[in-house]
Design a protein around this motif. Structure first.
Motif, PDB file in Angstrom:
ATOM      1  N   TRP A  92      -4.807 -14.760  14.746  1.00 48.77           N
ATOM      2  CA  TRP A  92      -4.324 -15.801  15.671  1.00 48.77           C
ATOM      3  C   TRP A  92      -5.449 -16.710  16.144  1.00 48.77           C
ATOM      4  N   THR A 110       1.843 -19.305   8.410  1.00 47.23           N
ATOM      5  CA  THR A 110       3.268 -19.066   8.575  1.00 47.23           C
ATOM      6  C   THR A 110       3.999 -19.426   7.289  1.00 47.23           C
ATOM      7  N   SER A 128       1.783 -23.354   8.842  1.00 50.51           N
ATOM      8  CA  SER A 128       0.984 -23.687  10.031  1.00 50.51           C
ATOM      9  C   SER A 128       0.146 -22.471  10.440  1.00 50.51           C
ATOM     10  N   ASN A 129      -0.695 -22.672  11.446  1.00 49.02           N
ATOM     11  CA  ASN A 129      -1.473 -21.552  11.981  1.00 49.02           C
ATOM     12  C   ASN A 129      -0.535 -20.523  12.590  1.00 49.02           C
ATOM     13  N   VAL A 130      -0.947 -19.281  12.559  1.00 46.84           N
ATOM     14  CA  VAL A 130      -0.133 -18.174  13.040  1.00 46.84           C
ATOM     15  C   VAL A 130      -0.239 -18.081  14.557  1.00 46.84           C
ATOM     16  N   SER A 131       0.905 -17.936  15.230  1.00 47.94           N
ATOM     17  CA  SER A 131       0.924 -17.798  16.689  1.00 47.94           C
ATOM     18  C   SER A 131       0.494 -16.395  17.092  1.00 47.94           C
ATOM     19  N   MET A 132       0.220 -16.220  18.361  1.00 46.14           N
ATOM     20  CA  MET A 132      -0.181 -14.903  18.862  1.00 46.14           C
ATOM     21  C   MET A 132       0.951 -13.892  18.680  1.00 46.14           C
ATOM     22  N   THR A 133       2.182 -14.299  18.927  1.00 48.77           N
ATOM     23  CA  THR A 133       3.325 -13.400  18.767  1.00 48.77           C
ATOM     24  C   THR A 133       3.478 -12.965  17.316  1.00 48.77           C
ATOM     25  N   THR A 134       3.396 -13.926  16.406  1.00 49.39           N
ATOM     26  CA  THR A 134       3.517 -13.616  14.985  1.00 49.39           C
ATOM     27  C   THR A 134       2.381 -12.713  14.534  1.00 49.39           C
ATOM     28  N   SER A 135       1.174 -12.991  14.987  1.00 48.51           N
ATOM     29  CA  SER A 135       0.017 -12.175  14.647  1.00 48.51           C
ATOM     30  C   SER A 135       0.187 -10.749  15.173  1.00 48.51           C
ATOM     31  N   THR A 136       0.732 -10.620  16.371  1.00 54.24           N
ATOM     32  CA  THR A 136       0.959  -9.306  16.971  1.00 54.24           C
ATOM     33  C   THR A 136       1.993  -8.510  16.178  1.00 54.24           C
ATOM     34  N   THR A 172       4.905 -14.634   7.469  1.00 51.81           N
ATOM     35  CA  THR A 172       3.569 -15.093   7.084  1.00 51.81           C
ATOM     36  C   THR A 172       3.355 -14.890   5.585  1.00 51.81           C
TER      37      THR A 172
END
Length: 181
Positions: A92, A110, A128-136, A172
């Protein structure tokens, strides 16, 4: 289907993904060993060999007590949480790559849809860049599947574009960092 939101990427080989994971494994193993040896030093434990075998290498033998097993489980859980934190922050907050992925030119982005354009080339939407929620979500599924003896990374052999089950659930994909050359 509207492709304007997507971006072309090269899909990394299985070898690149494996090497990246090994680099991260050794970094994390070194961190784990450092933390455990620091705790030993601070708590005055003198028998380094027994402690190291139990808590760093997690070796169990016939002399391992229930108390030692409980401590090992706590250390293993703390280590899994440390690994999750490492992956969440890196994916993230550090541009979509752990140190291993970064060194091998890989990145996590993503992916709602991926379309094969040519061998090892895909159009990734939205990329796009990965969000914190998606990374978690990705880190928790990946690391706790390993802890439950189901190595979810093996699923990359069965899904399109070398995606794993945790990549699909999190939305992702792992790609070559610089896109298509």
């Amino acid at each position: 289907m509207f492709f304007g939101r997507g971006r072309e990427f090269l899909i990394p080989s299985l070898a690149h993904r494996f090497i990246a994971e090994m680099v991260d494994f050794f970094i994390l193993f070194f961190i784990k060993a450092t933390i455990i040896l620091s705790i030993m030093h601070l708590s005055g434990i003198k028998d380094i060999s027994k402690f190291a075998m139990h808590y760093i290498i997690e070796e169990i033998d016939e002399d391992t007590s229930m108390e030692d097993l409980q401590k090992m489980m706590i250390v293993a859980l703390i280590y899994r949480l440390l690994v999750c934190f490492y992956e969440i922050i890196c994916i993230w907050g550090a541009g979509g790559a752990t140190p291993g992925k970064f060194l091998l030119g890989l990145q996590v982005v993503t992916c709602e849809t991926s379309v094969l354009i040519a061998p090892s080339r895909v159009l990734v939407i939205p990329s796009s860049n990965v969000s914190m929620t998606t990374s978690t979500v990705r880190a928790l599924i990946k690391n706790f599947s390993i802890a439950s003896f189901f190595p979810a990374f093996i699923t990359l052999l069965f899904f399109q574009h070398n995606r794993t089950a945790y990549d699909i659930v999190a939305g992702t994909i792992v790609v070559r960092r610089n896109g298509v050359r």
